[in-house]
Write a protein that holds these residues in place. Structure first.
Motif, PDB file in Angstrom:
ATOM      1  N   TYR A 134       3.507  16.250   4.978  1.00 44.60           N
ATOM      2  CA  TYR A 134       2.054  16.454   5.117  1.00 44.60           C
ATOM      3  C   TYR A 134       1.786  17.730   5.897  1.00 44.60           C
ATOM      4  O   TYR A 134       0.937  18.534   5.529  1.00 44.60           O
ATOM      5  CB  TYR A 134       1.413  15.304   5.903  1.00 44.60           C
ATOM      6  CG  TYR A 134       1.252  14.014   5.146  1.00 44.60           C
ATOM      7  CD1 TYR A 134       1.520  13.954   3.793  1.00 44.60           C
ATOM      8  CD2 TYR A 134       0.823  12.864   5.792  1.00 44.60           C
ATOM      9  CE1 TYR A 134       1.380  12.761   3.123  1.00 44.60           C
ATOM     10  CE2 TYR A 134       0.683  11.675   5.124  1.00 44.60           C
ATOM     11  CZ  TYR A 134       0.965  11.631   3.782  1.00 44.60           C
ATOM     12  OH  TYR A 134       0.823  10.460   3.117  1.00 44.60           O
ATOM     13  N   MET A 178       0.824  -1.198   0.000  1.00 40.99           N
ATOM     14  CA  MET A 178       0.000   0.000   0.000  1.00 40.99           C
ATOM     15  C   MET A 178       0.861   1.252   0.000  1.00 40.99           C
ATOM     16  O   MET A 178       0.485   2.297  -0.482  1.00 40.99           O
ATOM     17  CB  MET A 178      -0.897  -0.004   1.229  1.00 40.99           C
ATOM     18  CG  MET A 178      -2.245   0.608   0.947  1.00 40.99           C
ATOM     19  SD  MET A 178      -3.259   0.546   2.410  1.00 40.99           S
ATOM     20  CE  MET A 178      -3.740  -1.157   2.427  1.00 40.99           C
ATOM     21  N   PHE A 233      -5.882   2.243   8.683  1.00 41.53           N
ATOM     22  CA  PHE A 233      -5.596   1.150   7.760  1.00 41.53           C
ATOM     23  C   PHE A 233      -4.715   1.611   6.607  1.00 41.53           C
ATOM     24  O   PHE A 233      -5.004   1.346   5.446  1.00 41.53           O
ATOM     25  CB  PHE A 233      -6.899   0.544   7.228  1.00 41.53           C
ATOM     26  CG  PHE A 233      -7.532  -0.367   8.228  1.00 41.53           C
ATOM     27  CD1 PHE A 233      -8.223   0.162   9.305  1.00 41.53           C
ATOM     28  CD2 PHE A 233      -7.419  -1.739   8.123  1.00 41.53           C
ATOM     29  CE1 PHE A 233      -8.792  -0.662  10.245  1.00 41.53           C
ATOM     30  CE2 PHE A 233      -7.987  -2.562   9.068  1.00 41.53           C
ATOM     31  CZ  PHE A 233      -8.670  -2.019  10.128  1.00 41.53           C
ATOM     32  N   PRO A 240      -3.864   7.876   5.084  1.00 39.55           N
ATOM     33  CA  PRO A 240      -3.719   9.053   5.943  1.00 39.55           C
ATOM     34  C   PRO A 240      -5.091   9.612   6.326  1.00 39.55           C
ATOM     35  O   PRO A 240      -5.976   9.719   5.484  1.00 39.55           O
ATOM     36  CB  PRO A 240      -2.945  10.043   5.082  1.00 39.55           C
ATOM     37  CG  PRO A 240      -2.217   9.194   4.111  1.00 39.55           C
ATOM     38  CD  PRO A 240      -3.089   8.003   3.868  1.00 39.55           C
ATOM     39  N   GLU A 245      -5.399  -6.664   4.882  1.00 33.71           N
ATOM     40  CA  GLU A 245      -5.034  -6.036   6.150  1.00 33.71           C
ATOM     41  C   GLU A 245      -6.165  -6.180   7.159  1.00 33.71           C
ATOM     42  O   GLU A 245      -5.941  -6.506   8.325  1.00 33.71           O
ATOM     43  CB  GLU A 245      -4.712  -4.557   5.907  1.00 33.71           C
ATOM     44  CG  GLU A 245      -4.352  -3.760   7.137  1.00 33.71           C
ATOM     45  CD  GLU A 245      -3.017  -4.173   7.728  1.00 33.71           C
ATOM     46  OE1 GLU A 245      -2.211  -4.766   6.992  1.00 33.71           O
ATOM     47  OE2 GLU A 245      -2.791  -3.910   8.929  1.00 33.71           O
ATOM     48  N   LYS A 281       5.403  12.279   6.657  1.00 29.46           N
ATOM     49  CA  LYS A 281       4.475  12.977   7.544  1.00 29.46           C
ATOM     50  C   LYS A 281       4.902  14.435   7.702  1.00 29.46           C
ATOM     51  O   LYS A 281       4.075  15.339   7.781  1.00 29.46           O
ATOM     52  CB  LYS A 281       4.440  12.291   8.913  1.00 29.46           C
ATOM     53  CG  LYS A 281       3.849  10.908   8.857  1.00 29.46           C
ATOM     54  CD  LYS A 281       2.359  10.987   8.647  1.00 29.46           C
ATOM     55  CE  LYS A 281       1.766   9.705   8.131  1.00 29.46           C
ATOM     56  NZ  LYS A 281       1.644   8.661   9.104  1.00 29.46           N
ATOM     57  N   ASP A 312      -9.331  -2.535  -2.646  1.00 31.21           N
ATOM     58  CA  ASP A 312      -7.907  -2.802  -2.733  1.00 31.21           C
ATOM     59  C   ASP A 312      -7.617  -4.098  -1.980  1.00 31.21           C
ATOM     60  O   ASP A 312      -7.981  -4.241  -0.817  1.00 31.21           O
ATOM     61  CB  ASP A 312      -7.185  -1.619  -2.082  1.00 31.21           C
ATOM     62  CG  ASP A 312      -5.689  -1.765  -2.173  1.00 31.21           C
ATOM     63  OD1 ASP A 312      -5.243  -2.611  -2.958  1.00 31.21           O
ATOM     64  OD2 ASP A 312      -4.989  -1.028  -1.479  1.00 31.21           O
ATOM     65  N   ALA A 361      -4.989  -5.250  -0.836  1.00 31.78           N
ATOM     66  CA  ALA A 361      -4.128  -5.045   0.323  1.00 31.78           C
ATOM     67  C   ALA A 361      -4.958  -4.624   1.526  1.00 31.78           C
ATOM     68  O   ALA A 361      -4.701  -5.043   2.661  1.00 31.78           O
ATOM     69  CB  ALA A 361      -3.085  -3.982   0.022  1.00 31.78           C
ATOM     70  N   LEU A 362      -5.979  -3.799   1.255  1.00 29.11           N
ATOM     71  CA  LEU A 362      -6.842  -3.343   2.340  1.00 29.11           C
ATOM     72  C   LEU A 362      -7.634  -4.511   2.919  1.00 29.11           C
ATOM     73  O   LEU A 362      -7.716  -4.687   4.143  1.00 29.11           O
ATOM     74  CB  LEU A 362      -7.792  -2.263   1.821  1.00 29.11           C
ATOM     75  CG  LEU A 362      -8.869  -1.806   2.784  1.00 29.11           C
ATOM     76  CD1 LEU A 362      -8.246  -1.071   3.950  1.00 29.11           C
ATOM     77  CD2 LEU A 362      -9.863  -0.909   2.071  1.00 29.11           C
ATOM     78  N   GLU A 415      -3.278   7.571  10.867  1.00 29.75           N
ATOM     79  CA  GLU A 415      -3.630   6.781   9.688  1.00 29.75           C
ATOM     80  C   GLU A 415      -4.720   5.799  10.068  1.00 29.75           C
ATOM     81  O   GLU A 415      -4.810   5.371  11.215  1.00 29.75           O
ATOM     82  CB  GLU A 415      -2.420   5.986   9.196  1.00 29.75           C
ATOM     83  CG  GLU A 415      -1.468   6.809   8.373  1.00 29.75           C
ATOM     84  CD  GLU A 415      -0.346   5.966   7.805  1.00 29.75           C
ATOM     85  OE1 GLU A 415      -0.304   4.765   8.100  1.00 29.75           O
ATOM     86  OE2 GLU A 415       0.477   6.523   7.079  1.00 29.75           O
TER      87      GLU A 415
END
Lengths: 408, 365, 534
Positions: free
Chosen positions: B143, B1, C470, C473, C223, B140, C217, C219-220, C468
């Motif tokens: 960000y 991800m 999962f 952000p 997870e 971060k 996704d 990956a999601l 965050e």
């Protein structure tokens, strides 16, 4: 466990360090515990008049200036100004319920006086809401350097405070009791602000005054006010300065003239003039626009002002002859232009005599003829003395657009 | 991800711009006016140009090593010990810079806002939030900057726009004066504000398009430069050159004089101070972050947390060292000088070595 | 049933194996085993998919395939299974060959109103997710699908915590089957996957993980499965238990998992590529990843036209900011920076506060705390008493506090605004986070004035930026942002303009609307008109 220990220790250390911060609240003073000074007036008194100085800031007077000032402060009294739209109200005349507290102190400098004042009142004084400073003409004619330095240095003072010069004693203004506003200073404030928005007076805050005072090619001016009938305040003209000292003042109509020269909008003055054929008429100026040109003529600065005015016919004093054609309006315009031109020329001459360039003609020369400026002007004095020999042309053009609801 | 290269060019621009706009904004017009009178905007502008040249010199080299930070590839170019010395010097530079910046901030806060609050408390709080935030990774970090930048630039622009109403064009004329020594000195001083654009060095290995680093820097420097120039124009235009020289924080005075009409939103300085605290935070955050990052790399610490915690007392003491306002300003000017010399010298050195090495390599191949 | 760890590993394997998609339009073979396998491959892994094989009339091998959440199992048993499993003696007219079997069953055996036969395998999965029961018989290259659809709607009520003006009125109930059928009924896609497994060593609560296979996704999904598989607890009594085990930052005041009572909201989230988790016995679904953005969005924003939706959303955001910053701002202005007020107002406020004995911080804290107490008290009371209590509370806090000189009228105004503002935040858990965070802000402001408040705000904002959920952000799509994702944040762009799914969810299929056609009907009509004219 082993890995947790250092972390816990670090956290504890952090807490120990931050703990003193919690005892903070250093600057916490509730709004009702502050003595909010709304207005100040400064008068001059001679040393003989007051022997006793409070000695809050110093012990020996020997090396200090002998001249003393008297400062009158207007402090808002919490609880006396009711919240929201007037409930009951009308008790303005009663001294017991006066929303402000007027305190009078003496001092050598303004700062000294403010310290003396603090010694007399319980709550800490704050100048953050100081909106009006009135100085007497005596003070203005003396040096303002000390005053300016204190006010400039103090972070509580804003550049949008009004500085006024008063005819007679300034402290009288702190005692006025206007029926329109509960707080006298706020009345004076709203009066000044409204006169700006209605074109009666230039936007001349203390910041503007300071900027003009700093510029080499411009002299500063301040509003000149007077009391009428004890409670009414009149804007009597511009107090203009030369070399940091007030030199003279203008007539109220000349404020309009000055604003016309500077092209400041909106127009707010009405002019009464005697025309050749139509008798006495009054015109109201609504818009002003000025075109300025500067040149160096024979080694001397020369400025020409072309002032365009737009206005309405306000009043026709003796209406035997109707004003009903463009031609007649043209006639009024011509007479107006001639008469006002003389007024303006007189104003310029007068300021030239006094070496006070309130029009900022020097700035014009500085920005448009930098070479000439660099050669001849090395400080503010140079320009102010040179100003009296500047050639000035003034040309006026008035357009009367409307005549009101009456046809003839 | 998680992709490794996540910092877009836009975000790199944001990091640099919000870093550049910082504590200096309050007194900047005074320096510029002292150097150039009415041509102060041009002093600022040439400062912007010079800083871009310095930036370009360093970053165009870094771009050739898109996988590594300056501190890594410098080891290969000039050898481990020498590179470590320079890295150490840069770290010290940023540590002192953080200390002085936070001190200037504390001075303003104490003068203007809180007279009785000890400057130690103000400074400590500011350092503390930088510490708490600088324990995270570079992503971060970026960000945070990109979140605050629009707020900072937007509200400064609004303040300037409102002030523009009171600008007298006469005050800005003559626009250009013959540039003398004073002029260039002023321009040099202006470049000090842009030194923290160095932060891009940390970002390059994480950028989506590392070869856009120079472009990002150009955007950042010219955007924040435009903000600075506008501020100079507004305050000189509003006060006149002479008055601007008298004021210790012309920009603050400008914000305090600005108002939307009467009564309604009479006092814009509240908004300005809020924004200013944020912009100072982003600046200190960056310098703090760079210092912590370098310390962590130099000492090969396990993570950055330790490094950043260790730095807090150092910076705090540094901030308390100058004894008065004038000394703070003198020190920061000296620091700026040192920084400029070092950045220029270091990048020239690296370039020379790089060119020689490449030349040497090319011959056999 | 597999446990979650096996599910997780098998999911990973499947993702790596990337099974070749069966060619569409393939015919049924007539071999029961291969047909079932083929069908199951198309329907994917689903917890509520039932494959029941049995002896048809005691002679033929047959199988029924259906979704238990969509059909009434009682009726299936009564009207389908029972007659089909009858002994051959009861069916004298039964054809000998398998070939005529489907016709025979349809016309004489099952008592179902609708149904068809098809030989096309690719038509079966859509029929199944619609609520059909599929009957396959060994040796017959034809399937019978019977409409057995019945959504279990027992006890479905309007959701209590998330009410809407315009939009569906259904909320989840405690039974998992019910909830799943509510989802299946809204999302009749063959890609919709529901994985069910028990969790909790003692309670063995059934937990369902829902996602759309072709969108979310992988990956999601992996997870989410991984995190669920790592829960080792003896009891899961509510979805909230799971939330606390799988969230990223337990110490953060902000919820990183969205919980909802609304099936429509869940489906909308699934369509964006999120994952939903339901637990048997809980009327709440968890949606991950949850972002800050979601907490001031409601279903109404989407059902109402976009201008209204956007305006209301902006107002909600103002309310949210009010509830967080107002009291702190008030404290710092009153006690530290009165210069920020217009002079007239400053004089008036100082008048209002003249008799109050406490500093503004204490005053505001007292009032805010009593307001919180009042709010908490009314929540648990029966509605009728609650209303009465809130009136009393407002009277006491408002009038009497001012009268007794405990608080100034302006403080009451501020506290009231704050409280109302916090009620305007649609997500209850996010509203609580903001309400609680305003206390540290008030205290910081009481210590350092505007600067303290600012420091607090920066800390909160930085925390939000670091957070965050999962792997996404928390502040996306603001930071890190893409322009096109901003269409559904502060404002809600028209549906026909939001052509893509949120990019931060890394969906497998990013297009919501086809790119080739204009998205609004009126544009298509106009275009057709143009073509005709030409």
């Amino acid at each position: 466990m082993n890995r947790q220990l250092p972390r816990t220790l670090a956290l504890l250390l952090m807490l120990v360090i931050t703990a003193p911060l919690l005892s903070g609240c250093w600057d916490q003073v509730e709004i009702e515990d502050r003595a909010l000074v709304l207005g100040l007036s400064i008068d001059k008194i001679s040393a003989e008049e007051v022997q006793m100085e409070d000695r809050v800031t110093h012990i020996h007077d020997g090396s200090l200036p002998a001249e003393m000032i008297s400062v009158t402060a207007q402090i808002a009294v919490p609880g006396r100004v009711p919240l929201g739209p007037g409930t009951g109200g009308g008790s303005a005349g009663d001294s017991k319920t006066s929303p402000v507290w007027v305190v009078k102190v003496h001092g050598i400098s303004l700062d000294d006086a403010m310290n003396n004042l603090q010694q007399q009142i319980a709550d800490p004084r704050y100048l953050v809401h100081l909106r009006i400073v009135i100085i007497s003409e005596d003070i203005a004619r003396g040096s303002l350097a000390e005053l300016n330095d204190y006010l400039r240095r103090n972070p509580e003072i804003r550049r949008r405070t009004w500085l006024l010069v008063s005819e007679g004693r300034a402290s009288a203004f702190m005692d006025v009791n206007p029926p329109l506003q509960r707080v006298p200073t706020l009345y004076i404030l709203s009066m000044m602000e409204k006169s700006v928005s209605s074109g009666k007076f230039p936007r001349d805050y203390i910041g503007t005054f300071w900027s003009a005072d700093s510029k080499w090619g411009q002299s500063a001016y301040l509003p000149y006010v007077a009391l009428r009938n004890r409670d009414n305040i009149l804007i009597e003209g511009l107090a203009y300065f030369s070399g940091g000292k007030m030199v003279s003042k203008t007539a109220p109509i000349e404020i309009g003239g000055f604003m016309a020269m500077m092209g400041m909008d909106p127009g707010g003055y009405s002019t009464m003039l005697h025309t050749g054929n139509l008798g006495i008429v009054m015109t109201q100026i609504n818009e002003r626009f000025t075109r300025t040109r500067s040149e160096i003529r024979d080694g001397k600065p020369h400025l020409s002002y072309h002032i365009f005015l737009e206005g309405d016919l306000d009043e026709h004093y003796s209406s035997d002859i109707p004003i009903d054609s463009p031609l007649k309006l043209r006639e009024i315009e011509r007479d107006f232009e001639q008469q006002i031109q003389t007024v303006l020329t007189r104003l310029v001459k007068q300021t030239q005599k006094d070496h006070s360039d309130i029009f900022g003609m020097g700035e014009m020369i500085r920005s448009h003829h930098p070479a000439y400026w660099k050669e001849h002007v090395h400080d503010k004095n140079d320009w102010e003395s040179m100003y009296s020999s500047v050639g000035v042309d003034i040309k006026l053009t008035l357009h009367i657009r409307r005549v009101g609801l009456k046809h003839k | 991800m998680n992709k490794p290269r996540q910092i877009t060019t836009l975000r790199a621009v944001a990091v640099m711009s919000s870093t550049i706009i910082g504590v200096g904004i309050l007194s900047f017009p005074r320096y510029m006016t002292e150097a150039g009178n009415t041509s102060a905007p041009f002093v600022a502008l040439s400062g912007v140009l010079i800083s871009f040249i310095i930036y370009w010199l360093l970053v165009s080299l870094c771009q050739r090593f898109p996988q590594e930070t300056l501190f890594v590839f410098s080891r290969r170019l000039i050898g481990r010990p020498l590179a470590a010395v320079f890295t150490l010097a840069i770290m010290l530079l940023f540590i002192v810079l953080t200390g002085l910046t936070v001190r200037q901030f504390g001075d303003v806060a104490t003068t203007v806002l809180y007279k009785k609050t000890p400057i130690e408390a103000t400074i400590f709080l500011m350092l503390l939030i930088s510490l708490l935030s600088s324990r995270r990774n570079v992503l971060k970090f970026s960000y945070i900057h990109s979140f605050y930048l629009p707020l900072i630039v937007g509200s400064i622009l609004v303040t300037i726009l409102i002030s523009l109403k009171n600008v007298d064009m006469l005050n800005l004329q003559p626009v250009l004066m013959a540039p003398g020594v004073k002029f260039w000195n002023g321009a040099r001083q202006a470049t000090y504000l842009f030194q923290s654009s160095f932060v891009v060095v940390l970002l390059i290995p994480l950028m989506e398009k590392p070869n856009h680093a120079v472009r990002a820097g150009a955007w950042a420097i010219f955007m924040s430069g435009a903000v600075y120039v506008l501020i100079v124009i507004a305050s000189v235009g509003m006060f006149g050159a002479e008055e601007t020289k008298l004021l210790i924080y012309p920009t603050l005075e400008m914000a305090r004089s600005a108002a939307f009409g009467e009564g309604f939103l009479e006092r814009l300085d509240a908004i300005f101070i809020i924004i200013w605290v944020i912009s100072v935070f982003t600046t200190i955050y960056t310098t703090y972050y760079i210092s912590a990052y370098l310390l962590h790399k130099l000492l090969r610490l396990r993570d950055q947390r330790m490094a950043s915690s260790v730095l807090l007392p150092v910076m705090f003491i540094l901030a308390m060292l100058p004894s008065n306002v004038f000394e703070t300003y003198r020190w920061s000017l000296h620091l700026g000088n040192a920084g400029m010399i070092m950045m220029l010298g270091y990048s020239l050195l690296l370039w020379t070595v790089y060119l020689i090495r490449r030349h040497g390599k090319k011959v056999p191949s | 049933m597999q446990d979650w760890k096996d599910k997780y590993t098998s999911y990973l394997h499947k993702q790596q194996a990337s099974s070749p998609q069966p060619a569409s339009g393939s015919q049924l073979t007539g071999n029961l085993k291969t047909d079932i396998q083929e069908l199951l491959a198309r329907l994917g892994e689903n917890g509520d998919l039932v494959v029941r094989d049995f002896q048809l009339f005691g002679t033929h091998q047959a199988a029924m395939i259906f979704f238990s959440s969509l059909v009434n199992t009682e009726q299936v048993r009564e009207h389908v299974l029972k007659p089909l499993m009858a002994r051959p003696s009861e069916h004298p007219g039964m054809p000998d060959q398998a070939a005529g079997m489907t016709h025979y069953i349809w016309s004489t055996v099952v008592q179902v109103t609708q149904g068809t036969t098809t030989a096309d395998l690719s038509r079966l999965p859509p029929a199944a997710v619609k609520g059909d029961l599929i009957l396959l018989i060994d040796g017959v290259p034809e399937a019978l699908h019977l409409d057995m659809r019945q959504i279990e709607m027992r006890g479905v009520e309007q959701p209590q915590t998330e009410q809407v003006i315009r939009g569906p009125r259904e909320g989840y109930v405690e039974k998992l089957e019910n909830n799943l059928s509510l989802l299946r009924y809204r999302l009749q896609s063959t890609d919709f996957r529901i994985e069910i497994s028990p969790l909790g060593t003692r309670t063995q609560s059934r937990v369902a993980l829902c996602y759309i296979d072709s969108l979310a996704d992988s990956a999601l999904v992996a997870e989410a499965m991984r995190r669920i598989s790592m829960i080792h607890t003896d009891g899961i009594l509510d979805a909230g238990y799971i939330e606390q085990f799988i969230e990223d930052q337990p110490l953060s005041p902000f919820p990183q998992v969205q919980s909802t009572e609304r099936p429509d909201k869940t489906v909308a989230a699934l369509l964006e590529g999120r994952v939903a988790i339901l637990v048997d016995g809980s009327p709440f679904a968890l949606i991950v990843p949850a972002l800050f953005n979601q907490f001031f969005q409601t279903m109404d924003d989407y059902t109402e036209r976009f201008i209204m939706g956007s305006l209301i959303r902006i107002i909600r955001l103002i309310a949210l900011a009010c509830s967080l910053f107002f009291p702190a701002l008030y404290v710092s202005v009153i006690s530290f920076n009165p210069e920020l007020l217009p002079t007239d107002f400053a004089v008036a406020i100082s008048g209002g506060r003249a008799g109050v004995p406490f500093p503004a911080v204490v005053e505001v804290l007292i009032m805010e705390v009593s307001m919180e107490v009042l709010r908490e008290a009314t929540i648990r009371l029966p509605q009728m008493i609650g209303g009465a209590l809130s009136i009393v509370g407002v009277l006491v806090i408002g009038q009497a506090a001012v009268g007794a000189g405990l608080a100034s009228p302006i403080t009451v105004v501020i506290v009231a605004l704050t409280t109302i503002g916090s009620f305007a935040t649609p997500a209850y858990n996010a509203a609580i986070a903001l309400r609680m965070l305003r206390f540290p802000l008030i205290i910081l402001s009481g210590m350092f004035g505007l600067y303290g408040g600012m420091i607090g705000t920066i800390l909160i904002l930085n925390h939000l930026l670091f957070l965050e959920s999962f792997g996404v952000p928390y502040m996306s799509p603001f930071i890190p942002g893409k322009w096109r994702d901003l269409k559904d944040t502060l404002v809600r762009a028209p549906l026909w303009w939001m052509r893509r799914r949120p990019s931060f969810l890394h969906t497998q299929d990013s297009d919501r609307l086809p790119r080739s056609v204009p998205s609004r009907a009126i544009d298509q009509i106009l275009r057709q008109g143009d073509e005709k004219n030409e």
